[in-house]
Design a protein around this motif. Structure first.
Motif, mmCIF file in Angstrom:
data_model
loop_
_atom_site.group_PDB
_atom_site.id
_atom_site.type_symbol
_atom_site.label_atom_id
_atom_site.label_comp_id
_atom_site.label_asym_id
_atom_site.label_seq_id
_atom_site.Cartn_x
_atom_site.Cartn_y
_atom_site.Cartn_z
ATOM 1 N N UNK A 155 0.830 -1.204 0.000
ATOM 2 C CA UNK A 155 0.000 0.000 0.000
ATOM 3 C C UNK A 155 0.866 1.256 0.000
ATOM 4 N N UNK A 156 2.005 1.202 0.676
ATOM 5 C CA UNK A 156 2.897 2.367 0.708
ATOM 6 C C UNK A 156 3.454 2.668 -0.674
ATOM 7 N N UNK A 157 3.853 1.634 -1.406
ATOM 8 C CA UNK A 157 4.364 1.845 -2.762
ATOM 9 C C UNK A 157 3.278 2.454 -3.643
ATOM 10 N N UNK A 158 2.043 1.968 -3.494
ATOM 11 C CA UNK A 158 0.950 2.520 -4.302
ATOM 12 C C UNK A 158 0.602 3.945 -3.863
ATOM 13 N N UNK A 159 0.618 4.191 -2.552
ATOM 14 C CA UNK A 159 0.307 5.533 -2.054
ATOM 15 C C UNK A 159 1.369 6.560 -2.429
ATOM 16 N N UNK A 160 2.561 6.075 -2.791
ATOM 17 C CA UNK A 160 3.628 7.007 -3.174
ATOM 18 C C UNK A 160 3.247 7.832 -4.400
ATOM 19 N N UNK A 161 2.271 7.359 -5.183
ATOM 20 C CA UNK A 161 1.840 8.131 -6.358
ATOM 21 C C UNK A 161 1.241 9.474 -5.950
ATOM 22 N N UNK A 162 0.725 9.558 -4.714
ATOM 23 C CA UNK A 162 0.092 10.798 -4.260
ATOM 24 C C UNK A 162 1.119 11.905 -4.046
ATOM 25 N N UNK A 163 2.384 11.533 -3.763
ATOM 26 C CA UNK A 163 3.392 12.572 -3.535
ATOM 27 C C UNK A 163 3.703 13.340 -4.819
ATOM 28 N N UNK A 164 3.200 12.860 -5.959
ATOM 29 C CA UNK A 164 3.359 13.618 -7.208
ATOM 30 C C UNK A 164 2.675 14.977 -7.108
ATOM 31 N N UNK A 165 1.714 15.102 -6.189
ATOM 32 C CA UNK A 165 0.981 16.357 -6.026
ATOM 33 C C UNK A 165 1.859 17.468 -5.456
ATOM 34 N N UNK A 166 3.008 17.095 -4.864
ATOM 35 C CA UNK A 166 3.935 18.122 -4.376
ATOM 36 C C UNK A 166 5.196 18.141 -5.238
ATOM 37 N N UNK A 167 5.021 17.757 -6.500
ATOM 38 C CA UNK A 167 6.032 17.889 -7.571
ATOM 39 C C UNK A 167 7.239 16.975 -7.412
ATOM 40 N N UNK A 168 7.133 15.880 -6.680
ATOM 41 C CA UNK A 168 8.211 14.893 -6.659
ATOM 42 C C UNK A 168 8.131 14.083 -7.952
ATOM 43 N N UNK A 169 9.232 13.952 -8.640
ATOM 44 C CA UNK A 169 9.237 13.303 -9.959
ATOM 45 C C UNK A 169 9.271 11.781 -9.838
ATOM 46 N N UNK A 170 8.279 11.224 -9.144
ATOM 47 C CA UNK A 170 8.182 9.767 -9.096
ATOM 48 C C UNK A 170 7.412 9.290 -10.330
ATOM 49 N N UNK A 171 7.106 8.006 -10.385
ATOM 50 C CA UNK A 171 6.569 7.404 -11.601
ATOM 51 C C UNK A 171 5.302 8.084 -12.101
ATOM 52 N N UNK A 172 4.345 8.335 -11.220
ATOM 53 C CA UNK A 172 3.080 8.925 -11.661
ATOM 54 C C UNK A 172 3.280 10.345 -12.182
ATOM 55 N N UNK A 173 4.147 11.104 -11.521
ATOM 56 C CA UNK A 173 4.413 12.478 -11.952
ATOM 57 C C UNK A 173 5.058 12.493 -13.330
ATOM 58 N N UNK A 174 6.009 11.588 -13.558
ATOM 59 C CA UNK A 174 6.653 11.478 -14.872
ATOM 60 C C UNK A 174 5.626 11.084 -15.929
ATOM 61 N N UNK A 175 4.754 10.138 -15.587
ATOM 62 C CA UNK A 175 3.722 9.700 -16.528
ATOM 63 C C UNK A 175 2.787 10.843 -16.905
ATOM 64 N N UNK A 176 2.454 11.667 -15.938
ATOM 65 C CA UNK A 176 1.599 12.827 -16.216
ATOM 66 C C UNK A 176 2.259 13.783 -17.213
#
Length: 217
Positions: A155-176
């Motif tokens: 769940x933590x790995x999946x919830x990490x996608x939410x940190x894209x909202x504060x401009x961290x360039x993790x997977x979801x942010x890059x995909x966006x």
């Protein structure tokens, strides 16, 4: 419209960099979460009323409010009271504290699930409370809480996608960002779904092996 995965595959180096950032944020948050969870569970089981209340309030707040709200308080709210922090710090701290509130209850429940006779037997052997916890109760509690901890880690790995909202360039942010430039939403988001699935599957395999090894011991 015809599907075209070539556009997305050409951006794979960027997506893999996003995967690395996702793993970095997740692992650091897990480290904080496990540390906080151990301390929190011991405080929840403590006879000290102040420590018990403090741990209860921590769990009550972080389990009772959305992670996104907590993240925004850290990143956007704290600067307003003179406590600015970087997006990375806010993301890791927010995700770690949120995860820790659940791990606190997982560990506490596992310790309480150990038969009370184990503690009584340890006491009869001359062990004090901390010694009984460390040598007798904790090893049994760890085995009990592994399945729940594995689920929480995923769940933590999946919830990490939410940190894209504060401009961290993790997977979801890059995909966006890739989606904004290619307009291939289906291809982009199905690709990162597969990448998330791969990361979590590797983690589940490692956790299953650990669980089997501990069961043998």
């Amino acid at each position: 419209m015809m599907l075209n995965y070539e556009v997305v595959l050409s951006k794979m180096p960027l997506l893999l960099q996003g995967c690395l950032m996702t793993l970095e944020v997740s692992l650091l948050a897990l480290l904080l979460g496990v540390t906080t969870g151990i301390i929190g569970s011991l405080c929840r089981l403590s006879t000290n009323k102040f420590l018990n209340l403090l741990a209860f309030l921590y769990v009550w707040f972080f389990r009772g409010t959305p992670f996104m709200v907590q993240l925004f308080i850290l990143y956007f709210g704290f600067p307003g009271i003179g406590l600015p922090m970087s997006s990375m710090t806010a993301g890791i701290m927010g995700l770690g504290l949120y995860t820790g509130s659940y791990i606190t209850e997982i560990i506490r429940g596992s310790i309480l699930a150990v038969d009370k006779g184990q503690a009584e037997a340890a006491e009869s052997l001359g062990m004090n409370g901390p010694q009984a916890l460390w040598h007798i109760i904790a090893p049994q509690a760890i085995k009990l809480c592994i399945p729940a901890l594995v689920n929480q880690f995923i769940m933590t790995i999946k919830n990490s996608s939410i940190v894209s909202l504060v401009t961290i360039s993790e997977l979801f942010h890059v995909a966006d960002r890739i989606n904004s430039s290619t307009f291939r939403s289906f291809e982009v988001y199905t690709t990162i779904a597969v990448l998330y699935l791969i990361m979590n599957s590797v983690f589940m395999i490692l956790a299953a092996r650990l669980e089997k090894r501990m069961a043998r011991s």
